[in-house]
Design a protein around this motif. Structure first.
Motif, PDB file in Angstrom:
ATOM      1  N   GLU A  59      -3.510  10.456   1.876  1.00 37.92           N
ATOM      2  CA  GLU A  59      -3.587   9.160   1.191  1.00 37.92           C
ATOM      3  C   GLU A  59      -3.770   8.032   2.200  1.00 37.92           C
ATOM      4  O   GLU A  59      -4.626   7.167   2.022  1.00 37.92           O
ATOM      5  N   GLU A  60      -2.965   8.034   3.261  1.00 36.30           N
ATOM      6  CA  GLU A  60      -3.036   6.970   4.267  1.00 36.30           C
ATOM      7  C   GLU A  60      -4.366   6.958   4.998  1.00 36.30           C
ATOM      8  O   GLU A  60      -4.845   5.901   5.409  1.00 36.30           O
ATOM      9  N   ALA A  61      -4.981   8.126   5.158  1.00 43.72           N
ATOM     10  CA  ALA A  61      -6.280   8.218   5.835  1.00 43.72           C
ATOM     11  C   ALA A  61      -7.419   7.779   4.914  1.00 43.72           C
ATOM     12  O   ALA A  61      -8.566   7.682   5.347  1.00 43.72           O
ATOM     13  N   GLY A  62      -7.106   7.529   3.632  1.00 42.24           N
ATOM     14  CA  GLY A  62      -8.127   7.108   2.683  1.00 42.24           C
ATOM     15  C   GLY A  62      -8.958   8.257   2.138  1.00 42.24           C
ATOM     16  O   GLY A  62      -9.972   8.040   1.485  1.00 42.24           O
ATOM     17  N   ILE A  63      -8.534   9.480   2.391  1.00 41.90           N
ATOM     18  CA  ILE A  63      -9.256  10.640   1.871  1.00 41.90           C
ATOM     19  C   ILE A  63      -8.966  10.800   0.384  1.00 41.90           C
ATOM     20  O   ILE A  63      -9.863  11.091  -0.399  1.00 41.90           O
ATOM     21  N   ILE A  64      -7.727  10.584  -0.003  1.00 44.94           N
ATOM     22  CA  ILE A  64      -7.374  10.527  -1.422  1.00 44.94           C
ATOM     23  C   ILE A  64      -7.370   9.045  -1.786  1.00 44.94           C
ATOM     24  O   ILE A  64      -6.539   8.284  -1.319  1.00 44.94           O
ATOM     25  N   GLU A  65      -8.326   8.654  -2.627  1.00 43.11           N
ATOM     26  CA  GLU A  65      -8.474   7.248  -2.983  1.00 43.11           C
ATOM     27  C   GLU A  65      -7.611   6.840  -4.157  1.00 43.11           C
ATOM     28  O   GLU A  65      -7.373   5.657  -4.362  1.00 43.11           O
ATOM     29  N   GLY A  66      -7.179   7.802  -4.968  1.00 36.85           N
ATOM     30  CA  GLY A  66      -6.358   7.465  -6.118  1.00 36.85           C
ATOM     31  C   GLY A  66      -6.258   8.640  -7.061  1.00 36.85           C
ATOM     32  O   GLY A  66      -6.817   9.711  -6.804  1.00 36.85           O
ATOM     33  N   TYR A  67      -5.549   8.426  -8.139  1.00 35.84           N
ATOM     34  CA  TYR A  67      -5.332   9.455  -9.147  1.00 35.84           C
ATOM     35  C   TYR A  67      -5.677   8.861 -10.503  1.00 35.84           C
ATOM     36  O   TYR A  67      -5.460   7.684 -10.743  1.00 35.84           O
ATOM     37  N   GLY A  68      -6.223   9.673 -11.387  1.00 41.71           N
ATOM     38  CA  GLY A  68      -6.582   9.151 -12.696  1.00 41.71           C
ATOM     39  C   GLY A  68      -6.803  10.259 -13.700  1.00 41.71           C
ATOM     40  O   GLY A  68      -6.832  11.433 -13.359  1.00 41.71           O
TER      41      GLY A  68
END
Length: 164
Positions: free
Chosen positions: A47-56
């Motif tokens: 998440e911090e690396a921006g690889i996971i941008e969010g959840y939906g």
């Protein structure tokens, strides 16, 4: 691109989350055969690396309301940085534009538009033309039926590390 180096466990975390975003952290740890704390640490780093941008959630719009999905190939008035920036800024604020890609080749952009009906779509295009955001020409492609929807990313095909 992030400097974070993915290993096979990270890729497995991404694969599971992409298919089952509501999975608990404990269940995720079990699924990838890792104890909870190290699994959660990996998740936080992704998440911090921006690889996971969010959840939906994936919403079945057809179950909610009648609608039409339209792809719009757009050409701009000219190819200056200011015109590109103006157009890109403007589409960010247009709710009906659900996705937009800058293209190389014949057209400048491809937009995905979801509207109540064709009339609502045409009114949107008319507003875009009148607002002087740089749109010169547009070509409308109406979706007649979905064949394949948003699918999980082809992580293995991208050459990312895989678990044995």
């Amino acid at each position: 691109m992030s400097s974070y180096r993915l290993d096979a466990r990270d890729v497995e975390i991404l694969r599971v989350l992409e298919r089952e975003g509501r999975i608990t952290k404990t269940e995720l740890a079990e699924r990838i055969n890792l104890s909870p704390s190290p699994c959660w640490d990996r998740l936080k780093r992704l998440e911090e690396a921006g690889i996971i941008e969010g959840y939906g959630a994936r919403i079945a719009l057809r179950a909610l309301a009648p609608h039409v999905t339209v792809f719009v190939a757009a050409e701009l008035v000219n190819h200056t940085t200011d015109v590109f920036r103006t157009f890109e800024t403007a589409v960010q604020d247009i709710e009906e534009v659900t996705a937009c890609w800058a293209l190389g080749g014949g057209f400048d952009y491809l937009l995905q538009v979801v509207a109540r009906d064709i009339d609502a779509y045409q009114r949107l295009i008319d507003r875009m033309l009148a607002s002087e955001i740089g749109l010169a020409r547009y070509y409308t492609y109406i979706v007649t039926k979905p064949v394949k929807g948003p699918a999980p990313l082809p992580l293995a095909a991208l050459g990312l590390p895989q678990r044995d």
